[in-house]
Design a protein around this motif. Sequence first.
Motif, PDB file in Angstrom:
ATOM      1  N   ARG A 145      22.920 -79.419  -5.821  1.00 40.97           N
ATOM      2  CA  ARG A 145      21.629 -79.996  -5.456  1.00 40.97           C
ATOM      3  C   ARG A 145      21.203 -79.428  -4.110  1.00 40.97           C
ATOM      4  NH1 ARG A 145      20.867 -85.603  -8.321  1.00 40.97           N
ATOM      5  NH2 ARG A 145      22.628 -85.550  -9.766  1.00 40.97           N
ATOM      6  N   VAL A 146      19.910 -79.282  -3.939  1.00 42.65           N
ATOM      7  CA  VAL A 146      19.360 -78.733  -2.707  1.00 42.65           C
ATOM      8  C   VAL A 146      18.288 -79.683  -2.172  1.00 42.65           C
ATOM      9  CG1 VAL A 146      18.157 -76.802  -1.612  1.00 42.65           C
ATOM     10  CG2 VAL A 146      19.810 -76.357  -3.453  1.00 42.65           C
ATOM     11  N   PHE A 147      18.433 -80.023  -0.907  1.00 45.05           N
ATOM     12  CA  PHE A 147      17.451 -80.871  -0.227  1.00 45.05           C
ATOM     13  C   PHE A 147      16.720 -80.010   0.798  1.00 45.05           C
ATOM     14  CE2 PHE A 147      20.448 -83.820  -1.976  1.00 45.05           C
ATOM     15  CZ  PHE A 147      19.736 -84.986  -2.239  1.00 45.05           C
ATOM     16  N   PHE A 148      15.407 -79.849   0.617  1.00 43.33           N
ATOM     17  CA  PHE A 148      14.593 -79.076   1.548  1.00 43.33           C
ATOM     18  C   PHE A 148      14.182 -79.983   2.703  1.00 43.33           C
ATOM     19  CE2 PHE A 148      14.125 -76.950  -2.517  1.00 43.33           C
ATOM     20  CZ  PHE A 148      14.208 -75.605  -2.184  1.00 43.33           C
ATOM     21  N   ALA A 149      14.633 -79.623   3.905  1.00 36.57           N
ATOM     22  CA  ALA A 149      14.327 -80.426   5.090  1.00 36.57           C
ATOM     23  C   ALA A 149      14.107 -79.501   6.289  1.00 36.57           C
ATOM     24  CB  ALA A 149      15.454 -81.415   5.359  1.00 36.57           C
ATOM     25  N   ALA A 150      13.403 -78.411   6.053  1.00 38.11           N
ATOM     26  CA  ALA A 150      13.177 -77.392   7.084  1.00 38.11           C
ATOM     27  C   ALA A 150      11.925 -77.668   7.898  1.00 38.11           C
ATOM     28  CB  ALA A 150      13.094 -76.013   6.433  1.00 38.11           C
ATOM     29  N   GLY A 151      11.377 -78.862   7.783  1.00 35.30           N
ATOM     30  CA  GLY A 151      10.140 -79.199   8.474  1.00 35.30           C
ATOM     31  C   GLY A 151       8.928 -78.878   7.624  1.00 35.30           C
ATOM     32  N   SER A 152       7.794 -79.422   8.005  1.00 43.88           N
ATOM     33  CA  SER A 152       6.572 -79.251   7.224  1.00 43.88           C
ATOM     34  C   SER A 152       6.265 -77.785   6.969  1.00 43.88           C
ATOM     35  CB  SER A 152       5.402 -79.905   7.959  1.00 43.88           C
ATOM     36  OG  SER A 152       4.167 -79.523   7.411  1.00 43.88           O
ATOM     37  N   VAL A 153       6.324 -76.962   8.003  1.00 44.03           N
ATOM     38  CA  VAL A 153       5.992 -75.548   7.838  1.00 44.03           C
ATOM     39  C   VAL A 153       7.104 -74.811   7.105  1.00 44.03           C
ATOM     40  CG1 VAL A 153       5.536 -73.393   9.060  1.00 44.03           C
ATOM     41  CG2 VAL A 153       4.461 -75.517   9.828  1.00 44.03           C
ATOM     42  N   GLY A 154       8.348 -75.023   7.517  1.00 42.90           N
ATOM     43  CA  GLY A 154       9.460 -74.311   6.913  1.00 42.90           C
ATOM     44  C   GLY A 154       9.621 -74.595   5.435  1.00 42.90           C
ATOM     45  N   THR A 155       9.583 -75.854   5.066  1.00 44.33           N
ATOM     46  CA  THR A 155       9.712 -76.229   3.654  1.00 44.33           C
ATOM     47  C   THR A 155       8.528 -75.736   2.848  1.00 44.33           C
ATOM     48  OG1 THR A 155      11.140 -78.152   4.059  1.00 44.33           O
ATOM     49  CG2 THR A 155       9.757 -78.210   2.086  1.00 44.33           C
ATOM     50  N   SER A 156       7.321 -75.928   3.368  1.00 41.53           N
ATOM     51  CA  SER A 156       6.124 -75.527   2.626  1.00 41.53           C
ATOM     52  C   SER A 156       6.086 -74.023   2.393  1.00 41.53           C
ATOM     53  CB  SER A 156       4.866 -75.966   3.378  1.00 41.53           C
ATOM     54  OG  SER A 156       4.839 -77.370   3.539  1.00 41.53           O
ATOM     55  N   LYS A 157       6.373 -73.254   3.424  1.00 42.32           N
ATOM     56  CA  LYS A 157       6.382 -71.798   3.282  1.00 42.32           C
ATOM     57  C   LYS A 157       7.404 -71.347   2.246  1.00 42.32           C
ATOM     58  CE  LYS A 157       6.635 -69.373   7.015  1.00 42.32           C
ATOM     59  NZ  LYS A 157       7.054 -68.989   8.385  1.00 42.32           N
ATOM     60  N   LEU A 158       8.579 -71.938   2.304  1.00 43.02           N
ATOM     61  CA  LEU A 158       9.634 -71.526   1.381  1.00 43.02           C
ATOM     62  C   LEU A 158       9.264 -71.875  -0.060  1.00 43.02           C
ATOM     63  CD1 LEU A 158      12.393 -70.292   0.932  1.00 43.02           C
ATOM     64  CD2 LEU A 158      13.430 -72.496   1.528  1.00 43.02           C
ATOM     65  N   LEU A 159       8.763 -73.086  -0.299  1.00 44.69           N
ATOM     66  CA  LEU A 159       8.418 -73.490  -1.663  1.00 44.69           C
ATOM     67  C   LEU A 159       7.267 -72.660  -2.223  1.00 44.69           C
ATOM     68  CD1 LEU A 159       8.707 -77.395  -1.438  1.00 44.69           C
ATOM     69  CD2 LEU A 159      10.341 -75.787  -2.447  1.00 44.69           C
ATOM     70  N   VAL A 160       6.264 -72.391  -1.400  1.00 44.96           N
ATOM     71  CA  VAL A 160       5.129 -71.564  -1.846  1.00 44.96           C
ATOM     72  C   VAL A 160       5.614 -70.170  -2.226  1.00 44.96           C
ATOM     73  CG1 VAL A 160       3.048 -70.395  -1.001  1.00 44.96           C
ATOM     74  CG2 VAL A 160       3.325 -72.858  -0.675  1.00 44.96           C
ATOM     75  N   LYS A 161       6.473 -69.602  -1.420  1.00 47.00           N
ATOM     76  CA  LYS A 161       7.030 -68.282  -1.716  1.00 47.00           C
ATOM     77  C   LYS A 161       7.834 -68.309  -3.019  1.00 47.00           C
ATOM     78  CE  LYS A 161      10.682 -65.183  -0.096  1.00 47.00           C
ATOM     79  NZ  LYS A 161      11.741 -64.980   0.933  1.00 47.00           N
ATOM     80  N   LEU A 162       8.674 -69.329  -3.186  1.00 40.70           N
ATOM     81  CA  LEU A 162       9.533 -69.388  -4.372  1.00 40.70           C
ATOM     82  C   LEU A 162       8.721 -69.571  -5.650  1.00 40.70           C
ATOM     83  CD1 LEU A 162      12.466 -71.565  -2.983  1.00 40.70           C
ATOM     84  CD2 LEU A 162      12.340 -69.073  -3.180  1.00 40.70           C
ATOM     85  N   LYS A 163       7.640 -70.334  -5.576  1.00 49.06           N
ATOM     86  CA  LYS A 163       6.778 -70.493  -6.750  1.00 49.06           C
ATOM     87  C   LYS A 163       6.056 -69.195  -7.075  1.00 49.06           C
ATOM     88  CE  LYS A 163       2.727 -73.015  -8.472  1.00 49.06           C
ATOM     89  NZ  LYS A 163       3.221 -73.150  -9.868  1.00 49.06           N
ATOM     90  N   ALA A 164       5.486 -68.565  -6.051  1.00 44.43           N
ATOM     91  CA  ALA A 164       4.657 -67.379  -6.290  1.00 44.43           C
ATOM     92  C   ALA A 164       5.472 -66.165  -6.731  1.00 44.43           C
ATOM     93  CB  ALA A 164       3.871 -67.037  -5.028  1.00 44.43           C
ATOM     94  N   THR A 165       6.703 -66.070  -6.249  1.00 41.66           N
ATOM     95  CA  THR A 165       7.514 -64.887  -6.553  1.00 41.66           C
ATOM     96  C   THR A 165       8.392 -65.072  -7.776  1.00 41.66           C
ATOM     97  OG1 THR A 165       9.223 -65.636  -5.002  1.00 41.66           O
ATOM     98  CG2 THR A 165       7.523 -64.132  -4.148  1.00 41.66           C
ATOM     99  N   GLY A 166       8.299 -66.228  -8.424  1.00 39.07           N
ATOM    100  CA  GLY A 166       8.994 -66.422  -9.686  1.00 39.07           C
ATOM    101  C   GLY A 166      10.386 -67.000  -9.592  1.00 39.07           C
ATOM    102  N   ALA A 167      10.842 -67.333  -8.393  1.00 43.15           N
ATOM    103  CA  ALA A 167      12.159 -67.961  -8.274  1.00 43.15           C
ATOM    104  C   ALA A 167      12.124 -69.392  -8.804  1.00 43.15           C
ATOM    105  CB  ALA A 167      12.623 -67.939  -6.822  1.00 43.15           C
TER     106      ALA A 167
END
Length: 547
Positions: free
Chosen positions: A328-350
Amino acid sequence: MRETVLPDSGASGVSRRRFVVGAGAAVGAAAIAGHVAAPRAYAAPAAGPIANGARVPVLVVGTGYGGSVTALRLAQAGVDVHMIEMGMAWDTPGSDGKIFANTTTPDHRSFWLRTRTKQPLSNFLGFPIDKNIPKYTGILDAEEFAGIMVYQGRGVGGGSLVNGGMAVTPKRENFAGILPSVNADEMYSTYYPRANAGLGVTSVDQRWWENAPCYQYARVGRKHAQRSGFPFVFVPNVYDWDYMKAEEAGTVPKSALAGEVIYGNNAGKKSLQKTYIAQIKSTGRVTITTLHKVTSVAPAAGGGYTVLIDEINTTGDTVATKSVTADRVFFAAGSVGTSKLLVKLKATGALPNLNNEVGKGWGDNGNVMCGRANHMWDATGKLQSSMPTAGIDNWAAGGAFAEVAPLPTGIETYASFYLSITNTPHRAEFSWNAATGKVDLSWQTAWKQTSINMAKTIFDKINQKEGTIYRTDLFGTYKIWGDHLTYHPLGGAVLNKATDNYGRLHGYPGLYVMDGSLIPGNVTVNPFVTITALAERNIENIIANDL
């Protein structure tokens, strides 16, 4: 010890998820739900940073408020946790014998991978004050987007390392506008009290405050507010007030009275290192790996999630890339860190099945700063405590709450300084820019005018009453408003939109969001108590229902 194998979860990528738990794990989970002491049959902590090829039951990305709550409660429930932190541990003194740099003399420790400081106050008395520094993984990140600069803490403890400690619970009547899907009665009866206790929140001794030279600036702020008819309110903080009194008496090294705040506080402030993280370490179930940055999360073929992590050195160079598997993975990198990572992962197909709410609902908590030039008879004091204690409340009438902030320069400035939180309606969106390989933010600087107008409902009136003017030398040349920044980034993975009502990401069981990105853009006050309380609420539900 025993190994529990959970049943298959279908196509989620987390089938046969293995949680290494102590014999009392089920009892531990129940203990968290009832908020009583959990069993302490803890395993020995892991040694060293996370290894390439490792498999872990839980990976928490980030060590700020949401991540620390998550790791502690999971550990108390008998679950082994590994935390990944992009910044440093901040536990080793520098050549000056101090861990953190002073506010007035920033050095390599002050900023995250910059060669020149980017201070919130860029000018003073007409002169620019930024200076060149060696590139280093310093404590304060001034991250620049097209329309705004976002200040964020870097290191074990996240934003708790660099904020002013103002621990404010929003007014009950405002809560429905903050998190409409959350039961306010539960928050105010259970989770806000739990967060305040966990954070060590206390209030200043007002009798001492009335005569303390270091709060002369705040008393001037009170006089001006009240003469213009505005409520002046004391707010709690996480500073050790007995320590501050000892600072004033000269019996301990000075910290708040030495102006320490945005680059870390060496003594009196109860950052997460002294509260939640200290408890985390005592469990023996949590390992924290620093100077590691998560770059990808994707479903693993054998269940769980494959997490790619770059190890960096103190000049920001990648020195190794690791692949680990987490159940399990809990995203807690802050508003900017988490949002940037999730947007990237969705857009790049991960993580293509993340829904279209990911990246949306981001706001600046209405932050805007200003200073006022007082008359000579309203000196604010050479000695100013860096820990604010009070604010001006015009939320109901004008949509603004203004923190009476310090300006700890060590000289008399005759200035009153304020950080306002305003009821701005503007929300921006993060999006993936394939051409640059980076995440953009749609914030527009012009949107700050709304916040300025709300702040002016306080300060125009005070200036008129006192016969004073705005300072124009703090944010540039002839510039009144600090409208280029935020200290309080919120949103980007909004609760009950990008996630369910407890932070579970849609489309991927076993992935969770646990930080300020859950809160849609504005919380009416300083946000870290609400982030902590919401994490306490969410992890209690997750422990009870998902383990």
